[in-house]
Design an enzyme around this catalytic site. Structure first.
Site, PDB file in Angstrom:
ATOM      1  N   ASP A   9      20.332 -27.859  63.359  1.00 56.82           N
ATOM      2  CA  ASP A   9      21.586 -27.982  62.620  1.00 56.82           C
ATOM      3  C   ASP A   9      21.521 -27.027  61.429  1.00 56.82           C
ATOM      4  OD1 ASP A   9      24.023 -29.295  61.518  1.00 56.82           O
ATOM      5  OD2 ASP A   9      22.600 -30.050  60.034  1.00 56.82           O
ATOM      6  N   ASP A  11      24.011 -26.889  58.094  1.00 57.77           N
ATOM      7  CA  ASP A  11      24.251 -27.476  56.772  1.00 57.77           C
ATOM      8  C   ASP A  11      23.482 -28.782  56.622  1.00 57.77           C
ATOM      9  OD1 ASP A  11      26.540 -25.718  55.645  1.00 57.77           O
ATOM     10  OD2 ASP A  11      27.228 -26.224  57.657  1.00 57.77           O
ATOM     11  N   ASP A 172      20.047 -33.629  60.484  1.00 52.84           N
ATOM     12  CA  ASP A 172      19.994 -34.471  59.291  1.00 52.84           C
ATOM     13  C   ASP A 172      20.965 -35.639  59.335  1.00 52.84           C
ATOM     14  OD1 ASP A 172      22.200 -32.607  59.083  1.00 52.84           O
ATOM     15  OD2 ASP A 172      22.411 -33.221  57.000  1.00 52.84           O
TER      16      ASP A 172
END
Length: 223
Positions: A9, A11, A172
């Site tokens: 991922d 951001d 995240d």
């Protein structure tokens, strides 16, 4: 588990991009004559792409729909400001470059999967020095369905020519976990990102790693 590729991922996992996203959001609000929001609160709105971030910024809520006319005005304003702000303050999280270098040097194919549009993603990767690490970049407008749908993960795996079961997703948030699970891909999480206010310990991931340098050490048997 033999890992033949690693999917990241963007951001909240690779990059701390919340300051740029929040700056653009507050510039948008000012242009609309609306009060600014706390950047820390705006950070909780990150994860499902820019349109959803704009909607959440307008409503101050993760799930409330914005007025359609206001949203239609707001989105292009946000995109204009974000094109100016993107990369100004964004930096790789501690351990990100070290982890990417270790995996890249070990010959593992790497992909970046984000819900951000390609025109913002490729520029941001270049500005932050991450563009040379990835054989594949799957953006929010590369596919029909964004994360948490599995399509971005499946697309990355297909382009890297690996089975999802042989790839590892590192993210995240619940978006990353749900997309990986639905694709049949193992998933690890970092604890420092943007998870829409949901503690990473509550996510159905296979492991929580403190940073990407440690993730690389574990994958390469050096932990």
């Amino acid at each position: 588990m033999i890992t033949r590729a690693v999917l990241f991922d963007l951001d909240g996992t690779l990059l701390d991009s919340a300051p740029d996203l929040a700056a653009a959001a507050n510039a948008m609000l000012a242009a609309l004559g609306l009060p600014a929001r706390d950047p820390a609160v705006i950070a909780t709105y990150i994860g499902k792409g820019i349109p959803k971030l704009v909607e959440r910024t307008l409503t101050g809520n993760l799930d409330t729909a914005a007025d359609p006319m206001l949203f239609a005005r707001a989105l292009p304003i946000y995109e204009r400001y974000y094109a100016e702000e993107s990369g100004r303050r964004s930096v790789p999280f501690p351990g990100a470059i070290e982890g990417l270098c270790a995996l890249h040097d070990a010959g593992l194919p790497l992909a970046c999967i984000t819900n951000k549009a390609e025109r913002f993603t490729l520029d941001l990767l270049q500005r932050t020095g991450l563009d040379g690490f990835f054989q594949v970049v799957v953006c929010g407008d590369t596919v029909v369905q964004k994360k948490p749908d599995p399509e971005p993960v499946l697309t990355a795996c297909a382009r890297l020519d690996v089975r999802p079961a042989d790839a590892l997703m590192i993210g995240d948030s619940a978006n990353d976990v749900q997309a990986a699970r639905a694709a049949g891909c193992p998933v690890w999480c970092v604890p420092y990102g943007y998870n829409e206010g949901r503690p990473v310990e509550t996510l159905d991931c296979d492991a929580i790693v403190p940073d990407l340098a440690e993730a690389a050490r574990r994958l390469l048997g050096r932990a």
